[in-house]
Design an enzyme around this catalytic site. Structure first.
Site, mmCIF file in Angstrom:
data_model
loop_
_atom_site.group_PDB
_atom_site.id
_atom_site.type_symbol
_atom_site.label_atom_id
_atom_site.label_comp_id
_atom_site.label_asym_id
_atom_site.label_seq_id
_atom_site.Cartn_x
_atom_site.Cartn_y
_atom_site.Cartn_z
ATOM 1 N N HIS A 112 0.769 -1.260 0.114
ATOM 2 C CA HIS A 112 0.099 0.111 -0.075
ATOM 3 C C HIS A 112 0.747 1.246 0.103
ATOM 4 O O HIS A 112 0.603 2.447 -0.860
ATOM 5 C CB HIS A 112 -0.920 -0.196 1.195
ATOM 6 C CG HIS A 112 -2.139 -0.846 0.797
ATOM 7 N ND1 HIS A 112 -2.335 -1.980 1.867
ATOM 8 C CD2 HIS A 112 -2.937 -0.758 0.032
ATOM 9 C CE1 HIS A 112 -3.630 -2.658 1.353
ATOM 10 N NE2 HIS A 112 -3.788 -1.735 0.394
ATOM 11 N N ARG A 135 -9.916 -1.148 -13.193
ATOM 12 C CA ARG A 135 -9.746 -2.534 -12.421
ATOM 13 C C ARG A 135 -11.038 -2.410 -11.620
ATOM 14 O O ARG A 135 -11.482 -1.921 -10.446
ATOM 15 C CB ARG A 135 -8.823 -2.513 -11.425
ATOM 16 C CG ARG A 135 -7.248 -2.470 -11.824
ATOM 17 C CD ARG A 135 -6.182 -2.564 -11.026
ATOM 18 N NE ARG A 135 -5.070 -3.206 -11.409
ATOM 19 C CZ ARG A 135 -3.947 -2.299 -11.617
ATOM 20 N NH1 ARG A 135 -4.002 -0.828 -11.535
ATOM 21 N NH2 ARG A 135 -2.750 -3.107 -12.015
ATOM 22 N N ARG A 187 -12.153 -4.365 -16.947
ATOM 23 C CA ARG A 187 -11.705 -5.418 -16.909
ATOM 24 C C ARG A 187 -12.807 -6.105 -15.782
ATOM 25 O O ARG A 187 -13.226 -5.383 -14.872
ATOM 26 C CB ARG A 187 -10.511 -5.843 -16.303
ATOM 27 C CG ARG A 187 -10.165 -7.076 -15.533
ATOM 28 C CD ARG A 187 -8.772 -7.400 -15.058
ATOM 29 N NE ARG A 187 -8.789 -6.613 -13.800
ATOM 30 C CZ ARG A 187 -7.416 -6.559 -13.425
ATOM 31 N NH1 ARG A 187 -6.446 -6.915 -13.985
ATOM 32 N NH2 ARG A 187 -7.181 -6.108 -11.987
ATOM 33 N N GLU A 226 -1.420 -12.782 -18.990
ATOM 34 C CA GLU A 226 -0.801 -12.550 -17.874
ATOM 35 C C GLU A 226 -0.553 -13.633 -17.224
ATOM 36 O O GLU A 226 0.238 -13.947 -16.225
ATOM 37 C CB GLU A 226 -1.579 -11.590 -16.812
ATOM 38 C CG GLU A 226 -3.035 -11.868 -16.563
ATOM 39 C CD GLU A 226 -3.624 -11.037 -15.757
ATOM 40 O OE1 GLU A 226 -3.169 -10.137 -15.113
ATOM 41 O OE2 GLU A 226 -4.986 -11.181 -15.554
ATOM 42 N N ASN A 254 2.355 -7.351 -14.526
ATOM 43 C CA ASN A 254 2.530 -7.787 -13.124
ATOM 44 C C ASN A 254 2.450 -9.049 -12.513
ATOM 45 O O ASN A 254 3.371 -9.843 -12.159
ATOM 46 C CB ASN A 254 1.604 -6.842 -12.269
ATOM 47 C CG ASN A 254 1.660 -5.338 -12.434
ATOM 48 O OD1 ASN A 254 2.712 -4.756 -13.001
ATOM 49 N ND2 ASN A 254 0.575 -4.579 -12.252
ATOM 50 N N ARG A 267 3.831 -11.484 -6.008
ATOM 51 C CA ARG A 267 4.318 -10.053 -6.424
ATOM 52 C C ARG A 267 4.104 -9.243 -5.176
ATOM 53 O O ARG A 267 4.528 -8.098 -5.403
ATOM 54 C CB ARG A 267 3.216 -9.720 -7.590
ATOM 55 C CG ARG A 267 1.966 -9.875 -7.219
ATOM 56 C CD ARG A 267 0.773 -9.622 -8.136
ATOM 57 N NE ARG A 267 0.502 -8.544 -8.286
ATOM 58 C CZ ARG A 267 -0.366 -7.933 -9.257
ATOM 59 N NH1 ARG A 267 -0.942 -8.626 -9.906
ATOM 60 N NH2 ARG A 267 -0.645 -6.350 -9.149
#
Ligand code: PEP
Ligand code: MG
Length: 544
Positions: A183, A285, A321, A410, A433, A444
Site C-alpha cells: 500500500h 480495475r 476488466r 498474464e 505484473n 508479487r
C-alpha cells in the site's frame, strides 16, 4: 555509499535524511492486579479514540489513502479484537499488553492468509501502536515535522503515516522493509512522490546525512559527491521539462501513434487521468470498487458505478476488466475457499466461469453504461489461460451485445498460445505484473523475492515478444496495462516487441510520452532485439 532497493516512480530527490522515530517497544508482560473493570474501560476508551481519529482522517483523505484509513478505522472497531483485549485483561494483563497481544495475534492470522491480507499487517501494527501510545500518554511515533524539506527514512511506513506526509516538506522516502506493490508504495505512486523501498542498508542512514534518492534506478546515494549531486540536479531539471511539456497524444519519433492510456480503479480517478493527458482508460480495475463486500453488487448498482466511470470519457476508449477476484484482490462473494496457493487458484475468469450469472450481470451492466455514456467500451477478462477461456468469454460478451471483447495475457500459457487467444478475441492486453510473477515464480507482494519481480527479465520480454508477433500476424491490437508500461525506457522496448498501446498510473504518462518521442519504430525494434538477447534483467537494462 550506494544502497540498492526497489524504486516507486521515476523521480529524483536530493535532501537531508530525517529518521522516523523508533516504534514503541513491546510492553512488558508484568501482569495486572488492579481493578479489572477499570482497566477494561481504559482500553475501550483508547480504542474508541484511535478509531474515531482514523475515521476523521479518512473523511479528509482521498484515493487509496481514504480506502486504507477507512479499512484501518474498521479494523480498530473490530469486536473480535475488542473481545480479545477484554479477555486478556480479565486474565491478568495490563491494557497495553492486552492490546499488543490481541493485535499481534490478529496480524498472525492475516499473515497466514498471504497476499493482499498479509499486506494489511503493517496497517494493523500501526493501529496497535496508536492505541498503546494513547494508553501510556506518549506521542505516537509518527512522521517528524521540520521547517526545511527533507527525505524521510523509516523501517517501514504505515498508510496512516503516508497520509500525514506534507508534500511541500517530504521530498522522498526510503524504507528498509516493504515491497513496491504494498500500500505505501501504491500511495506514493499516486502522489508522484519518489520512494525507494526494501533497502537493506537503510538502518545505517544517520539523521542529517545528505541523500540522493533515485526512484527510477531504485538507488539511494548516501553522502553523494559534488558530481553525483550535479548529475541528480541535471536529472531533476530534465524531468521538470518533461512534466511541463504539452499533453500531446503518444507518438514515436516517426509519427507512429501509440495510445497512452490510464489505469483507474474508481470514478474519482478519471479526473487525474484526464489532467495528465490520458487518451482514454487502458485498465479499469472493476474489482477495486467491491473489495470490502460480502455480497455481490446488484446489476443496478454496477450500472450506476460504470456509468459514473465512463461519463468523463465520452467518445474515448475505456478498457474495463471484469472482476479479477483472488490472491491479492480477494472478493469473498466470488471465492471464499481456503486455498494453499491462492495466486494459482480460482482467480479471474476461472471463478467467473463457475459463477456465470455474476459475470453476465456485470457484462450487462457494462453494456448499459456504455449506451448511457457514449464511451467506446472495450471489455476484457483477467487470467485467461488459453483459447478455451478466450473463446468462452468472447462468445458471452457478444451474446450480451458488447462489440469489443478481449483477453488479458498474464498467464504464461496464454502468451505461448497467443495467436490462438487472439484468433478468439478482438484484442489482448498484457498484464506484466502477473505475467512476471508467474514466469519467474515470484509472489508479487513478497518483499523478499522482489528481485525476481522484474519485467526487464529477458524471459518476460521474450514472452511479450511472442504476443507482439501474434498481434502482427492476426492484425489485432496488443496493449500493456501492467506496471512495465510506466517505465519510460521499458515502454520503448515494449513497442519494439510489437505492443500497440500502453496504460499506466497517470503520473507516469509524461515520462513515457517524452521517451517514445525519442525513438522511431525501427529504432525501438533494434533496442528490443538487443534487450531480449541479454541474460539477466540487469544485463537487459544495460543493453538498452
Ligand atoms: C497485471 O497483472 O499486470 C495487471 C495489470 O493486473 P493487476 O495488477 O490488477 O493484477
Ligand atoms: Mg493481473
Amino acid at each position: 555509499m550506494n544502497l540498492q532497493g526497489f524504486g516507486v516512480g521515476s523521480r529524483v530527490a536530493i535532501g537531508n535524511a530525517v529518521r522516523m522515530p523508533a516504534p514503541l517497544p513491546e510492553p512488558k508482560d508484568t501482569g495486572f492486579s488492579g481493578d479489572v473493570a477499570a482497566e477494561q474501560e481504559r482500553a475501550k476508551a483508547s480504542i474508541a479514540t484511535v478509531q474515531s481519529d482514523l475515521a476523521t482522517r479518512a473523511t479528509a483523505a482521498e484515493g487509496s489513502l481514504k480506502e486504507v484509513l477507512d479499512a484501518q478505522s474498521m479494523m480498530a472497531a473490530d469486536p473480535t479484537i475488542a473481545q480479545m483485549v477484554t479477555d486478556a485483561i480479565a486474565g491478568g494483563k495490563t491494557a497495553e499488553r492486552a492490546v499488543f497481544e490481541a493485535f499481534a495475534s490478529y496480524a498472525e492470522t492475516l499473515k497466514a492468509l498471504g497476499g493482499y491480507m498479509a499486506e494489511r499487517v503493517t496497517d494493523l501494527n500501526d493501529i496497535s501502536q496508536r492505541i498503546r501510545a494513547d494508553l501510556s500518554g506518549v506521542p505516537v511515533p509518527e512522521v517528524p515535522r521540520r521547517d526545511e524539506p527533507f527525505i524521510l527514512v523509516a523501517v517501514d511506513l504505515a498508510p496512516a503515516d503516508t497520509s500525514k506526509l506534507d508534500l511541500d516538506k517530504v521530498l522522498a522516502f526510503v524504507t528498509r522493509d516493504g515491497s513496491p506493490k504494498a500500500h505505501t508504495g501504491i500511495i506514493a505512486a499516486e502522489k508522484g512522490l519518489p520512494a525507494v523501498v526494501a533497502v537493506s542498508g537503510a538502518d545505517d542512514i544517520v539523521e542529517g546525512q545528505r541523500l540522493v534518492v533515485d526512484a527510477g534506478q531504485g538507488l539511494v546515494i548516501v553522502d553523494p559527491t559534488d558530481d553525483e549531486v550535479a548529475a541528480a540536479e541535471a536529472e531533476q531539471q530534465r524531468q521538470a521539462e518533461i512534466e511541463a511539456a504539452p499533453l500531446e497524444p503518444g507518438a514515436l519519433a516517426d509519427g507512429i501513434p501509440v495510445a497512452l492510456l490510464a489505469n483507474v480503479g474508481k470514478p474519482a480517478d478519471a479526473q487525474a487521468a484526464l489532467e495528465y493527458g490520458a487518451e482514454g482508460v487502458g485498465l479499469f480495475r472493476t474489482e477495486f470498487l467491491f473489495l470490502d463486500r460480502d455480497e455481490a453488487p446488484s446489476k443496478e448498482e454496477q450500472t450506476a458505478d460504470y456509468t459514473a466511470m465512463l461519463e468523463p470519457f465520452a467518445g474515448k476508449k475505456v478498457v474495463a476488466r471484469v472482476l479479477d477476484a483472488g490472491a491479492d484482490k480477494p472478493l469473498t462473494f466470488l471465492n471464499d475457499a481456503e486455498e494453499a496457493n491462492p495466486a494459482l487458484g480460482m482467480r479471474g475468469i476461472r471463478i467467473l466461469r463457475e459463477k456465470e450469472h455474476l459475470l453476465r450481470d456485470q457484462l450487462e451492466a457494462m453494456r448499459d453504461a456504455q449506451e448511457a455514456t457514449g464511451a467506446e467500451l472495450w471489455v476484457m477478462a483477467p487470467m485467461v489461460a488459453d483459447a478455451a477461456d478466450s473463446e468462452y468469454f468472447t462468445a458471452l460478451g457478444r451474446e450480451v451485445g458488447l462489440s469489443v471483447v478481449g483477453s488479458m495475457v498474464e498467464v504464461p500459457s496464454a502468451a505461448v498460445v497467443a495467436e490462438q487467444v487472439l484468433e478468439t478475441s478482438d484484442f489482448v492486453s498484457i498484464g506484466t505484473n502477473d505475467l512476471t510473477q508467474y514466469a519467474l515464480a515470484a509472489d508479487r507482494v513478497l518483499g523478499t523475492v522482489a528481485g525476481y519481480q522484474d519485467p526487464w527479465h529477458p524471459a518476460v520480454l521474450r514472452l511479450i515478444g511472442m504476443i507482439g508477433e501474434a498481434g502482427a500476424r492476426t492484425g489485432k491490437p496488443v496493449g500493456v496495462c501492467g506496471e512495465a508500461a510506466a517505465d519510460p525506457r521499458l515502454a520503448v522496448v515494449l513497442i519494439g516487441l510489437g505492443v500497440t498501446s500502453l496504460s499506466m498510473a497517470p503520473p507516469a504518462l509524461a515520462g513515457v510520452r517524452a521517451s517514445l518521442k525519442e525513438h522511431t519504430l525501427e529504432g525501438a525494434r533494434a533496442i528490443a532485439a538487443r534487450v531480449v538477447a541479454a541474460s539477466s534483467a540487469a544485463a537487459a537494462r544495460a543493453a538498452f
